[in-house]
Design a protein around this motif. Sequence first.
Motif, PDB file in Angstrom:
ATOM      1  N   LYS A 148      45.560  39.905  48.648  1.00  0.00           N
ATOM      2  CA  LYS A 148      44.304  40.402  48.084  1.00  0.00           C
ATOM      3  C   LYS A 148      44.508  40.830  46.637  1.00  0.00           C
ATOM      4  CE  LYS A 148      41.667  42.956  50.621  1.00  0.00           C
ATOM      5  NZ  LYS A 148      41.148  44.101  51.418  1.00  0.00           N
ATOM      6  N   ALA A 149      45.598  41.551  46.373  1.00  0.00           N
ATOM      7  CA  ALA A 149      45.882  42.022  45.017  1.00  0.00           C
ATOM      8  C   ALA A 149      46.068  40.848  44.062  1.00  0.00           C
ATOM      9  CB  ALA A 149      47.121  42.914  45.016  1.00  0.00           C
ATOM     10  N   ARG A 150      46.757  39.814  44.517  1.00  0.00           N
ATOM     11  CA  ARG A 150      46.967  38.648  43.656  1.00  0.00           C
ATOM     12  C   ARG A 150      45.652  37.911  43.392  1.00  0.00           C
ATOM     13  NH1 ARG A 150      51.779  38.556  46.660  1.00  0.00           N
ATOM     14  NH2 ARG A 150      50.895  37.229  48.289  1.00  0.00           N
ATOM     15  N   GLY A 151      44.811  37.818  44.424  1.00  0.00           N
ATOM     16  CA  GLY A 151      43.520  37.167  44.247  1.00  0.00           C
ATOM     17  C   GLY A 151      42.643  37.904  43.251  1.00  0.00           C
ATOM     18  N   LEU A 152      42.634  39.228  43.343  1.00  0.00           N
ATOM     19  CA  LEU A 152      41.828  40.024  42.418  1.00  0.00           C
ATOM     20  C   LEU A 152      42.394  39.977  41.000  1.00  0.00           C
ATOM     21  CD1 LEU A 152      41.073  43.095  44.703  1.00  0.00           C
ATOM     22  CD2 LEU A 152      39.430  41.377  43.907  1.00  0.00           C
ATOM     23  N   ALA A 153      43.718  39.972  40.884  1.00  0.00           N
ATOM     24  CA  ALA A 153      44.346  39.897  39.559  1.00  0.00           C
ATOM     25  C   ALA A 153      43.935  38.612  38.842  1.00  0.00           C
ATOM     26  CB  ALA A 153      45.865  39.976  39.689  1.00  0.00           C
ATOM     27  N   ALA A 154      43.807  37.535  39.606  1.00  0.00           N
ATOM     28  CA  ALA A 154      43.408  36.255  39.022  1.00  0.00           C
ATOM     29  C   ALA A 154      41.959  36.285  38.528  1.00  0.00           C
ATOM     30  CB  ALA A 154      43.576  35.136  40.047  1.00  0.00           C
ATOM     31  N   LEU A 155      41.174  37.256  39.014  1.00  0.00           N
ATOM     32  CA  LEU A 155      39.767  37.364  38.624  1.00  0.00           C
ATOM     33  C   LEU A 155      39.524  38.453  37.583  1.00  0.00           C
ATOM     34  CD1 LEU A 155      38.154  37.145  42.185  1.00  0.00           C
ATOM     35  CD2 LEU A 155      38.039  35.389  40.405  1.00  0.00           C
ATOM     36  N   ALA A 156      40.577  39.107  37.135  1.00  0.00           N
ATOM     37  CA  ALA A 156      40.419  40.260  36.246  1.00  0.00           C
ATOM     38  C   ALA A 156      39.690  39.916  34.954  1.00  0.00           C
ATOM     39  CB  ALA A 156      41.788  40.862  35.928  1.00  0.00           C
ATOM     40  N   GLU A 158      37.504  37.329  34.673  1.00  0.00           N
ATOM     41  CA  GLU A 158      36.281  36.573  34.967  1.00  0.00           C
ATOM     42  C   GLU A 158      35.077  37.281  34.347  1.00  0.00           C
ATOM     43  OE1 GLU A 158      33.643  34.247  35.570  1.00  0.00           O
ATOM     44  OE2 GLU A 158      35.380  33.552  36.743  1.00  0.00           O
ATOM     45  N   ARG A 159      34.325  36.562  33.504  1.00  0.00           N
ATOM     46  CA  ARG A 159      33.214  37.190  32.792  1.00  0.00           C
ATOM     47  C   ARG A 159      31.895  37.115  33.554  1.00  0.00           C
ATOM     48  NH1 ARG A 159      35.919  34.822  28.036  1.00  0.00           N
ATOM     49  NH2 ARG A 159      36.915  36.537  26.914  1.00  0.00           N
ATOM     50  N   ARG A 160      31.840  36.251  34.556  1.00  0.00           N
ATOM     51  CA  ARG A 160      30.608  36.170  35.350  1.00  0.00           C
ATOM     52  C   ARG A 160      30.557  37.310  36.370  1.00  0.00           C
ATOM     53  NH1 ARG A 160      31.497  30.154  37.434  1.00  0.00           N
ATOM     54  NH2 ARG A 160      33.594  31.063  37.574  1.00  0.00           N
ATOM     55  N   THR A 161      29.376  37.705  36.757  1.00  0.00           N
ATOM     56  CA  THR A 161      29.214  38.661  37.846  1.00  0.00           C
ATOM     57  C   THR A 161      29.767  38.026  39.117  1.00  0.00           C
ATOM     58  OG1 THR A 161      27.258  39.639  36.821  1.00  0.00           O
ATOM     59  CG2 THR A 161      27.529  39.968  39.194  1.00  0.00           C
ATOM     60  N   MET A 162      30.502  38.794  39.900  1.00  0.00           N
ATOM     61  CA  MET A 162      31.175  38.273  41.090  1.00  0.00           C
ATOM     62  C   MET A 162      30.561  38.856  42.361  1.00  0.00           C
ATOM     63  SD  MET A 162      35.089  38.650  39.673  1.00  0.00           S
ATOM     64  CE  MET A 162      34.719  40.211  38.850  1.00  0.00           C
ATOM     65  N   VAL A 163      30.450  38.022  43.382  1.00  0.00           N
ATOM     66  CA  VAL A 163      29.892  38.444  44.668  1.00  0.00           C
ATOM     67  C   VAL A 163      30.931  38.212  45.756  1.00  0.00           C
ATOM     68  CG1 VAL A 163      27.989  38.214  46.300  1.00  0.00           C
ATOM     69  CG2 VAL A 163      27.605  37.755  43.866  1.00  0.00           C
ATOM     70  N   PHE A 164      31.141  39.226  46.588  1.00  0.00           N
ATOM     71  CA  PHE A 164      32.123  39.163  47.674  1.00  0.00           C
ATOM     72  C   PHE A 164      31.465  39.576  48.988  1.00  0.00           C
ATOM     73  CE2 PHE A 164      34.242  40.300  43.739  1.00  0.00           C
ATOM     74  CZ  PHE A 164      35.398  39.553  43.717  1.00  0.00           C
ATOM     75  N   PHE A 165      31.981  39.054  50.087  1.00  0.00           N
ATOM     76  CA  PHE A 165      31.674  39.577  51.413  1.00  0.00           C
ATOM     77  C   PHE A 165      32.863  40.424  51.859  1.00  0.00           C
ATOM     78  CE2 PHE A 165      28.851  35.712  52.662  1.00  0.00           C
ATOM     79  CZ  PHE A 165      27.787  36.286  52.001  1.00  0.00           C
ATOM     80  N   GLU A 166      32.612  41.453  52.644  1.00  0.00           N
ATOM     81  CA  GLU A 166      33.723  42.243  53.178  1.00  0.00           C
ATOM     82  C   GLU A 166      33.345  42.872  54.512  1.00  0.00           C
ATOM     83  OE1 GLU A 166      36.600  42.507  53.991  1.00  0.00           O
ATOM     84  OE2 GLU A 166      37.456  42.880  51.999  1.00  0.00           O
ATOM     85  N   ALA A 167      34.342  43.038  55.377  1.00  0.00           N
ATOM     86  CA  ALA A 167      34.147  43.672  56.674  1.00  0.00           C
ATOM     87  C   ALA A 167      34.100  45.186  56.489  1.00  0.00           C
ATOM     88  CB  ALA A 167      35.285  43.286  57.615  1.00  0.00           C
ATOM     89  N   MET A 178      40.052  46.637  44.084  1.00  0.00           N
ATOM     90  CA  MET A 178      39.238  46.169  42.959  1.00  0.00           C
ATOM     91  C   MET A 178      39.339  47.126  41.781  1.00  0.00           C
ATOM     92  SD  MET A 178      35.756  44.801  44.808  1.00  0.00           S
ATOM     93  CE  MET A 178      35.691  43.180  45.589  1.00  0.00           C
ATOM     94  N   ALA A 179      39.326  48.434  42.061  1.00  0.00           N
ATOM     95  CA  ALA A 179      39.461  49.422  40.990  1.00  0.00           C
ATOM     96  C   ALA A 179      40.800  49.273  40.284  1.00  0.00           C
ATOM     97  CB  ALA A 179      39.304  50.833  41.557  1.00  0.00           C
ATOM     98  N   GLU A 180      41.831  48.956  41.060  1.00  0.00           N
ATOM     99  CA  GLU A 180      43.158  48.761  40.480  1.00  0.00           C
ATOM    100  C   GLU A 180      43.205  47.506  39.612  1.00  0.00           C
ATOM    101  OE1 GLU A 180      47.174  49.393  39.637  1.00  0.00           O
ATOM    102  OE2 GLU A 180      45.777  50.731  40.665  1.00  0.00           O
ATOM    103  N   ALA A 181      42.566  46.439  40.082  1.00  0.00           N
ATOM    104  CA  ALA A 181      42.621  45.159  39.370  1.00  0.00           C
ATOM    105  C   ALA A 181      41.648  45.081  38.203  1.00  0.00           C
ATOM    106  CB  ALA A 181      42.340  44.022  40.350  1.00  0.00           C
ATOM    107  N   PHE A 182      40.447  45.646  38.365  1.00  0.00           N
ATOM    108  CA  PHE A 182      39.387  45.493  37.367  1.00  0.00           C
ATOM    109  C   PHE A 182      39.175  46.733  36.502  1.00  0.00           C
ATOM    110  CE2 PHE A 182      37.191  42.655  40.764  1.00  0.00           C
ATOM    111  CZ  PHE A 182      38.055  41.613  40.471  1.00  0.00           C
ATOM    112  N   GLY A 183      39.710  47.874  36.949  1.00  0.00           N
ATOM    113  CA  GLY A 183      39.482  49.123  36.237  1.00  0.00           C
ATOM    114  C   GLY A 183      38.559  50.032  37.027  1.00  0.00           C
ATOM    115  N   ALA A 184      38.855  51.319  37.005  1.00  0.00           N
ATOM    116  CA  ALA A 184      38.120  52.291  37.812  1.00  0.00           C
ATOM    117  C   ALA A 184      36.638  52.349  37.468  1.00  0.00           C
ATOM    118  CB  ALA A 184      38.746  53.678  37.646  1.00  0.00           C
ATOM    119  N   ASP A 185      36.302  52.078  36.201  1.00  0.00           N
ATOM    120  CA  ASP A 185      34.920  52.233  35.757  1.00  0.00           C
ATOM    121  C   ASP A 185      34.118  50.937  35.771  1.00  0.00           C
ATOM    122  OD1 ASP A 185      35.305  54.960  35.282  1.00  0.00           O
ATOM    123  OD2 ASP A 185      36.075  54.583  33.269  1.00  0.00           O
ATOM    124  N   ARG A 186      34.735  49.830  36.222  1.00  0.00           N
ATOM    125  CA  ARG A 186      33.990  48.567  36.263  1.00  0.00           C
ATOM    126  C   ARG A 186      32.766  48.734  37.167  1.00  0.00           C
ATOM    127  NH1 ARG A 186      35.178  42.824  36.202  1.00  0.00           N
ATOM    128  NH2 ARG A 186      37.061  43.290  34.994  1.00  0.00           N
TER     129      ARG A 186
END
Length: 286
Positions: A148-156, A158-167, A178-186
Amino acid sequence: MTSDHGVLVLAATPIGDPRDAAPRLAEEIATADVVAAEDTRRLRRLCNDLGITPSGAVLSYHEHNEASRTPELVERLRAGARVVVVTDAGMPSVSDPGYRLVDAAVTAGIRVTCVPGPSAVLMALAVSGLPVDRFCFEGFLPRKPGEKARGLAALADERRTMVFFEAPHRIDATLLAMAEAFGADRRAAVCRELTKTYEEVRRGGLAELAAWAADGLRGEITVVVAGATPAVTTVEEALPGIQERVLAGERLKDVCADVAAATGLSKKILYDAALAARRPASGVPS
């Protein structure tokens, strides 16, 4: 495409409120030769809500039998059947069974169409309060923390708005990742139980949302995350990349428009600077 082949219909089902069903959905389910349903029990409830009874065969079609059942459905399509695919909610093949059958049907020259309807992806985008002019759908992230961390790092970046599903039982860990990969304030929005009685949309920074979800959430969840803010750059820093792309064959006007959109710099200033920087005999296309 052979005219005596059948038709494959992907039918969108309500994501919560059965009143959102498209009028054509009831007709397609009631008259289809075959209804392939992700969960036949949910299909039965949907039919009760719509006041219909399927006249054709009803078959289960889910992630565990998709590979084995696809050839059977393709043969029915070849024989002229109208096959309707429904999943538990939303559009078949979007993070749900259906893609494998569509691929096989297209390969076999069979017509594929759909009954458009409710979409958790588009609804979450619409109510998120985030930019919707450009977006990407990432579906479910890997379950293992490292993947998961590697997948999010690859999207760090990404300039488009991103949509995810989650359980619901993984949402708190995912928001923290996500906060770790994209920043706490994203900026982000957590959309829960869309169109249902307890619909909720919570907006804020990723760290704030992770803290809110720490005790767990219930229901179907869609997460919308703002894209990365372009790094501030100067015209001088942008010029080498522009020149490289133009020399590779791209039109200068197109490259400048692309770089302007990505950096926030003026397209005209970039274009004028590129023209001024090139040599008279360079033959660079504009």
